[in-house]
Design a protein around this motif. Structure first.
Motif, short mmCIF file in Angstrom:
data_model
loop_
_atom_site.label_atom_id
_atom_site.label_comp_id
_atom_site.label_asym_id
_atom_site.label_seq_id
_atom_site.Cartn_x
_atom_site.Cartn_y
_atom_site.Cartn_z
N ALA A 41 -8.66 6.82 12.32
CA ALA A 41 -9.94 7.13 12.86
C ALA A 41 -10.32 8.63 12.25
N PRO A 42 -9.23 9.34 12.33
CA PRO A 42 -9.80 10.84 11.80
C PRO A 42 -10.15 10.94 10.39
N LEU A 43 -9.71 9.84 9.46
CA LEU A 43 -9.83 9.84 8.27
C LEU A 43 -11.25 9.25 7.95
N VAL A 44 -11.85 8.49 8.73
CA VAL A 44 -13.01 8.06 8.62
C VAL A 44 -14.18 8.70 8.14
N PRO A 45 -14.55 9.99 8.73
CA PRO A 45 -15.52 10.93 8.14
C PRO A 45 -15.19 11.27 6.76
N LEU A 46 -13.99 11.32 6.41
CA LEU A 46 -13.57 11.78 5.04
C LEU A 46 -14.20 10.65 4.02
N LEU A 47 -14.00 9.51 4.37
CA LEU A 47 -14.26 8.35 3.39
C LEU A 47 -15.84 8.40 3.08
N LYS A 48 -16.53 9.03 3.85
CA LYS A 48 -17.94 8.90 3.41
C LYS A 48 -18.35 9.80 2.24
N ARG A 49 -17.64 10.81 1.86
CA ARG A 49 -17.75 11.48 0.72
C ARG A 49 -16.90 11.01 -0.61
N PRO A 50 -17.47 10.72 -1.52
CA PRO A 50 -16.91 10.22 -2.91
C PRO A 50 -15.58 10.96 -3.19
N VAL A 51 -15.77 12.41 -3.29
CA VAL A 51 -14.69 13.20 -3.73
C VAL A 51 -13.37 13.01 -2.99
N THR A 52 -13.49 13.19 -1.44
CA THR A 52 -12.36 12.89 -0.82
C THR A 52 -11.87 11.45 -0.65
N LEU A 53 -12.78 10.42 -0.75
CA LEU A 53 -12.34 9.41 -0.78
C LEU A 53 -11.41 8.98 -2.02
N ILE A 54 -12.02 9.34 -3.26
CA ILE A 54 -10.84 9.35 -4.63
C ILE A 54 -9.63 9.85 -4.31
N ALA A 55 -9.70 11.13 -3.67
CA ALA A 55 -8.30 11.96 -3.23
C ALA A 55 -7.59 11.07 -2.63
N ILE A 56 -7.97 10.65 -1.52
CA ILE A 56 -7.15 9.98 -0.44
C ILE A 56 -6.73 8.78 -1.05
N LEU A 57 -7.35 7.83 -1.63
CA LEU A 57 -6.71 6.87 -2.54
C LEU A 57 -6.06 7.10 -3.45
N GLY A 58 -6.01 8.29 -4.15
CA GLY A 58 -5.11 8.69 -5.06
C GLY A 58 -3.80 9.01 -4.60
N LEU A 59 -3.80 9.72 -3.59
CA LEU A 59 -2.78 10.02 -2.68
C LEU A 59 -1.78 8.82 -2.06
N PHE A 60 -2.80 7.85 -1.44
CA PHE A 60 -2.05 6.63 -1.27
C PHE A 60 -1.35 5.91 -2.28
N VAL A 61 -2.10 5.80 -3.35
CA VAL A 61 -1.50 5.02 -4.45
C VAL A 61 -0.44 5.68 -5.20
N SER A 62 -0.48 7.29 -5.35
CA SER A 62 0.82 7.81 -5.83
C SER A 62 2.02 7.75 -4.91
N SER A 63 1.70 7.91 -3.66
CA SER A 63 2.64 7.86 -2.68
C SER A 63 3.62 6.37 -2.75
N LEU A 64 2.72 5.32 -2.78
CA LEU A 64 3.19 3.83 -2.96
C LEU A 64 4.02 3.77 -4.19
N VAL A 65 3.65 4.44 -5.15
CA VAL A 65 4.41 4.22 -6.58
C VAL A 65 5.64 5.01 -6.56
N PHE A 66 5.87 6.51 -5.84
CA PHE A 66 6.54 7.21 -5.61
C PHE A 66 7.78 6.56 -4.86
N LEU A 67 7.45 5.65 -3.90
CA LEU A 67 8.13 5.15 -2.81
C LEU A 67 8.91 4.13 -3.71
#
Length: 68
Positions: free
Chosen positions: A29-55
């Motif tokens: 729920a706290p991440l929803v406002p961040l997803l409205k801006r494209p820059v933070t959306l790309i950053a969060i998706l990149g962090l999620f994908v890189s964490s998944l690949v690292f794991l």
């Protein structure tokens, strides 16, 4: 002595689902406002994908599975 035993047993999966759903909603729920801006959306998706690949790569190396 066992009155309502199975009713009580069948209540636990519903309880588990509500706990997991509540945890999921309170986590994201706290991440929803961040997803409205494209820059933070790309950053969060990149962090999620890189964490998944690292794991994935770490677990494959630890378990001795073949490399990609």
């Amino acid at each position: 002595m066992f009155d309502g035993f199975w009713d009580n047993v069948f209540r636990y999966p519903r309880y588990l689902i509500s706990i997991v759903l509540g945890l999921f909603l309170n986590t994201f729920a706290p991440l929803v406002p961040l997803l409205k801006r494209p820059v933070t959306l790309i950053a969060i998706l990149g962090l999620f994908v890189s964490s998944l690949v690292f794991l994935t790569l770490t677990l494959r190396a630890m378990l001795g599975l073949s490399t990609i």
